[in-house]
Design a protein around this motif. Structure first.
Motif, PDB file in Angstrom:
ATOM      1  N   SER A   1       0.710  -1.246   0.049  1.00  0.00           N
ATOM      2  CA  SER A   1      -0.008   0.033  -0.044  1.00  0.00           C
ATOM      3  C   SER A   1       1.032   1.209   0.049  1.00  0.00           C
TER       4      SER A   1
ATOM      5  N   ARG B   1       2.903   4.561  -0.346  1.00  0.00           N
ATOM      6  CA  ARG B   1       2.859   5.717  -1.386  1.00  0.00           C
ATOM      7  C   ARG B   1       3.744   6.783  -0.653  1.00  0.00           C
TER       8      ARG B   1
ATOM      9  N   VAL C   1       4.802  10.647   0.220  1.00  0.00           N
ATOM     10  CA  VAL C   1       4.018  11.598   0.820  1.00  0.00           C
ATOM     11  C   VAL C   1       5.001  12.761   1.271  1.00  0.00           C
TER      12      VAL C   1
ATOM     13  N   ILE D   1       7.197   7.861   3.381  1.00  0.00           N
ATOM     14  CA  ILE D   1       6.379   6.766   2.701  1.00  0.00           C
ATOM     15  C   ILE D   1       5.230   6.101   3.794  1.00  0.00           C
ATOM     16  N   GLN D   2       3.911   6.345   3.172  1.00  0.00           N
ATOM     17  CA  GLN D   2       2.731   6.364   3.858  1.00  0.00           C
ATOM     18  C   GLN D   2       2.471   4.745   3.708  1.00  0.00           C
ATOM     19  N   TYR D   3       2.064   4.049   4.775  1.00  0.00           N
ATOM     20  CA  TYR D   3       1.571   2.791   4.809  1.00  0.00           C
ATOM     21  C   TYR D   3       0.176   2.692   5.213  1.00  0.00           C
TER      22      TYR D   3
ATOM     23  N   PRO E   1       0.141  13.738  -1.112  1.00  0.00           N
ATOM     24  CA  PRO E   1       0.950  13.008  -1.934  1.00  0.00           C
ATOM     25  C   PRO E   1       2.061  13.697  -2.761  1.00  0.00           C
ATOM     26  N   TRP E   2       3.117  12.952  -2.800  1.00  0.00           N
ATOM     27  CA  TRP E   2       4.294  13.111  -3.449  1.00  0.00           C
ATOM     28  C   TRP E   2       4.031  13.384  -4.960  1.00  0.00           C
TER      29      TRP E   2
ATOM     30  N   VAL F   1      12.366   5.583  -4.939  1.00  0.00           N
ATOM     31  CA  VAL F   1      11.239   6.248  -5.380  1.00  0.00           C
ATOM     32  C   VAL F   1      11.692   7.391  -6.696  1.00  0.00           C
TER      33      VAL F   1
END
Length: 220
Positions: free
Chosen positions: A53, A55, A57, A105-107, A133-134, A181
């Protein structure tokens, strides 16, 4: 937008998992900003589903700094053959300056992930913050949580020391996760990470050159 704690609760260590994720479908959005940005490191603790998951950020209104004293467990993982001043691990704190930020990094974590994380991250509170979001323009901010140690000692062990320098192997793991990334994400990591009141981007060459011998404080 308002302050994040007006719309989300802080969770103090040790965390109450039932309060945080009362139902199985509920997930906690956690932003990893250190070794958890590295997929291999994250998989030591989090499930494959949660890591998938991930992404990138930006966390707004917070500062990331090398000041947490690496635990005995961490020294076994990353190595203890370095100068004592180089056992620094990342911490993050809410900032009074809303313009401060760091990337991560968001989980999306379930209850099992949270319990495993509590074993890995001693004495960190979970603090809410606005995240975006990045690389996505005009995206509405969302609440995410980051780990923040705000106590000097825990169970007789010193936790915080503002004069620490990054442990070279730990720092390399963090940078590897950022590099996976993009190069710009790595640059953002260096620009938004602090060590001895200096940005890592300003002292990166010194830190790399003197990985086993701490540079003089005047250089940081």
């Amino acid at each position: 937008m308002g302050d994040p704690w007006e719309v989300a609760e802080e969770h103090f260590y040790p965390w109450n998992t039932i309060e945080m994720v009362p139902d199985s479908p509920v997930r906690l959005p956690l932003v990893g900003y250190g070794s958890l940005m590295n997929r291999s490191s994250a998989l030591r603790t989090l499930s494959e589903q949660s890591v998938s998951s991930a992404r990138p950020v930006l966390v707004m209104g917070a500062r990331r700094v090398y000041e947490y004293v690496m635990s005995p467990r961490g020294r076994k993982i990353y190595g203890d053959q370095v100068a004592e001043e180089r056992f620094g691990v990342l911490n993050a704190r809410a900032s009074e300056d809303s313009n401060e930020w760091f990337n991560g990094i968001q989980y999306q974590l379930n209850a099992t992930d949270i319990m495993a994380l509590a074993d890995r991250e001693s004495a960190y509170d979970l603090v809410p913050a606005w995240t975006i979001p990045w690389g996505v323009k005009n995206s509405a901010p969302q609440i995410g949580y980051f780990l923040s140690c705000r106590t000097e000692t825990h169970e007789g062990r010193q936790l915080l020391d503002s004069q620490l320098l990054p442990h070279p192997n730990y720092h390399a793991i963090c940078e590897e996760g950022c590099r996976d990334v993009s190069s710009d994400f790595l640059k953002a990591f260096r620009r938004s990470t602090w060590v001895r009141e200096a940005r890592v981007s300003d002292v990166a060459e010194t830190l790399a050159r003197d990985a086993t011998t701490p540079p003089p404080a005047s250089q940081l």
